[in-house]
Scaffold this motif. Sequence first.
Motif, PDB file in Angstrom:
ATOM      1  N   THR A  26     -23.012  22.622   3.822  1.00  0.00           N
ATOM      2  CA  THR A  26     -23.341  21.046   3.764  1.00  0.00           C
ATOM      3  C   THR A  26     -23.596  20.445   5.036  1.00  0.00           C
ATOM      4  N   GLU A  27     -23.052  20.809   6.002  1.00  0.00           N
ATOM      5  CA  GLU A  27     -23.139  20.084   7.382  1.00  0.00           C
ATOM      6  C   GLU A  27     -24.876  20.544   7.775  1.00  0.00           C
ATOM      7  N   ALA A  28     -25.330  21.467   7.571  1.00  0.00           N
ATOM      8  CA  ALA A  28     -26.588  21.842   7.823  1.00  0.00           C
ATOM      9  C   ALA A  28     -27.654  20.781   6.971  1.00  0.00           C
ATOM     10  N   HIS A  29     -27.185  20.768   5.803  1.00  0.00           N
ATOM     11  CA  HIS A  29     -27.902  19.898   4.670  1.00  0.00           C
ATOM     12  C   HIS A  29     -27.947  18.449   5.175  1.00  0.00           C
ATOM     13  N   VAL A  30     -26.689  17.999   5.634  1.00  0.00           N
ATOM     14  CA  VAL A  30     -26.762  16.678   6.071  1.00  0.00           C
ATOM     15  C   VAL A  30     -27.452  16.452   7.383  1.00  0.00           C
ATOM     16  N   LEU A  31     -27.409  17.273   8.358  1.00  0.00           N
ATOM     17  CA  LEU A  31     -28.069  16.871   9.398  1.00  0.00           C
ATOM     18  C   LEU A  31     -29.707  17.122   9.281  1.00  0.00           C
ATOM     19  N   ARG A  32     -30.046  17.873   8.340  1.00  0.00           N
ATOM     20  CA  ARG A  32     -31.526  18.133   8.116  1.00  0.00           C
ATOM     21  C   ARG A  32     -31.884  16.825   7.235  1.00  0.00           C
ATOM     22  N   GLY A  33     -30.993  16.244   6.377  1.00  0.00           N
ATOM     23  CA  GLY A  33     -31.412  15.300   5.515  1.00  0.00           C
ATOM     24  C   GLY A  33     -32.306  15.803   4.374  1.00  0.00           C
ATOM     25  N   LEU A  34     -32.742  14.805   3.367  1.00  0.00           N
ATOM     26  CA  LEU A  34     -33.370  15.131   2.208  1.00  0.00           C
ATOM     27  C   LEU A  34     -34.900  14.783   2.440  1.00  0.00           C
ATOM     28  N   TYR A  35     -35.790  15.762   2.053  1.00  0.00           N
ATOM     29  CA  TYR A  35     -37.214  15.486   2.176  1.00  0.00           C
ATOM     30  C   TYR A  35     -37.797  15.116   0.824  1.00  0.00           C
TER      31      TYR A  35
END
Length: 436
Positions: A426-435
């Motif tokens: 989840t941390e990786a998802h949050v850092l990458r953000g949604l495209y």
Amino acid sequence: MEDRASAPAAPAAARPVGGAATLADARAQLAAAVELLGYDRGTYELLAAPRREVTVSIPLRRDDGSVEVLTGHRVQHNYSRGPGKGGVRFSPQVDLDEVRALAMWMTWKCALLDVPYGGAKGGVRIDPRQCSTAELERVTRRFTSEISPLIGPTQDVPAPDVGTDEQTMAWMMDTYSVGAGHTVLGVVTGKPVALGGSLGRASATSRGVVHVALAALGHLGLDPRRSTAAVQGFGKVGRGTARFLAEAGVAVRAVSDQDGAVAALDGAGGPGLDVAALEAHVDATGSVAGFRGGVRVTGEELLAADVDLLVPAAVEGVLHEGNAADVRARLVVEGANGPTTAAADALLAERGVLVVPDILANAGGVIVSYFEWVQANQAYWWSEDEVESRLADRMTSAWDQVLAQSQRHGVDLRAAATSLAVQRVTEAHVLRGLYP
Ligand code: NAD
């Protein structure tokens, strides 16, 4: 991450079976982790469904000239932390839901062990024992060719699993390389050492199982040299597990494979089965069945054996609500993926049986797969000692982290391991953000 996740939709009236049941259990574990972490429903939904999946038809020309069309899958559950990673299974039980569950568990396993991969899995519905070597080669090459747009050293890196081995990986690597026009060693792991494999990979999963089993025995105050074990499955994982347990002084009192189960002839305090003699018997006959140094028992008797440690190292769902109450071991270390159903987990917990979850216990394979991929990408090979000591460090450190998380939150080891992994993904998802 504001609203707490509600549990996933209650299972439909008819209980799922087979792969659907496995996937329902995997999603329930995710839901519990999301709830423990206080994440929202959207996070659950993002992680409950695979990012990408493909189903392919594989026409197989049998040696007698007839043609059969098989079905194969490759599921990439998540690749937020790096390329997909996960085995390819050849088994008559393969179905898409099973592959989805196994891919999800790979995501958690890679995050838990902090290797820079996401999770993936593949499978072909076939009984490899009913195939000649030439037929297996044709199936492997056609499957690889069908999924080759999805795989690659930076995209998704397959490895062996049930019913496949290093020869399968050599064919996959060759097929992919022919398509690429040059040799691509990093496209699969679990290759033969003579073809870019890593020293220590073949035994890595079972070594890892035993590192964690010994740590867990110690945690329970049990001395390995006075402990006993039963191992279900005598393939790539179970066989090495029995051998390394015996080397550590644990009396291996029973083992099984799909053809039968054998238990030690000696009394409860005896040294157990002669694992070296058993391995020689398996090399000669292909099965543990008929081993003269033991007595024949049933598979269910093995699961209920009066031992300290039980290692299911075959397939998923073998400990279920119908037999979990019979387990007499104090410790279950999951060599297989998903051997304990959610219902069995609850029954074992009620009876105080400590369960070390698959995503921790059998992670040794993916750790050394990662080492193999690193070595292949750098074309620089490590010694066996380097591989083994780095494997031991990572397994022991992951055990410590999971135990600490379990004590911090007052949850069992599965919830602790899954929540640590879900937090990292989840941390990786949050850092990458949604495209977009
Ligand atoms: P394998 O095909 O080499 O061996 C499977 C073994 O299980 C065989 O001995 C088979 O006879 C036995 N078996 C099958 N059904 C059985 C049953 N109902 N009762 C008793 N024995 C049974 O497969 P493997 O690679 O050893 O994988 C075993 C498990 O470990 C799978 O769940 C796999 O996903 C998991 N796993 C494997 C690796 C790896 O590196 N190979 C890594 C992590 C997890």
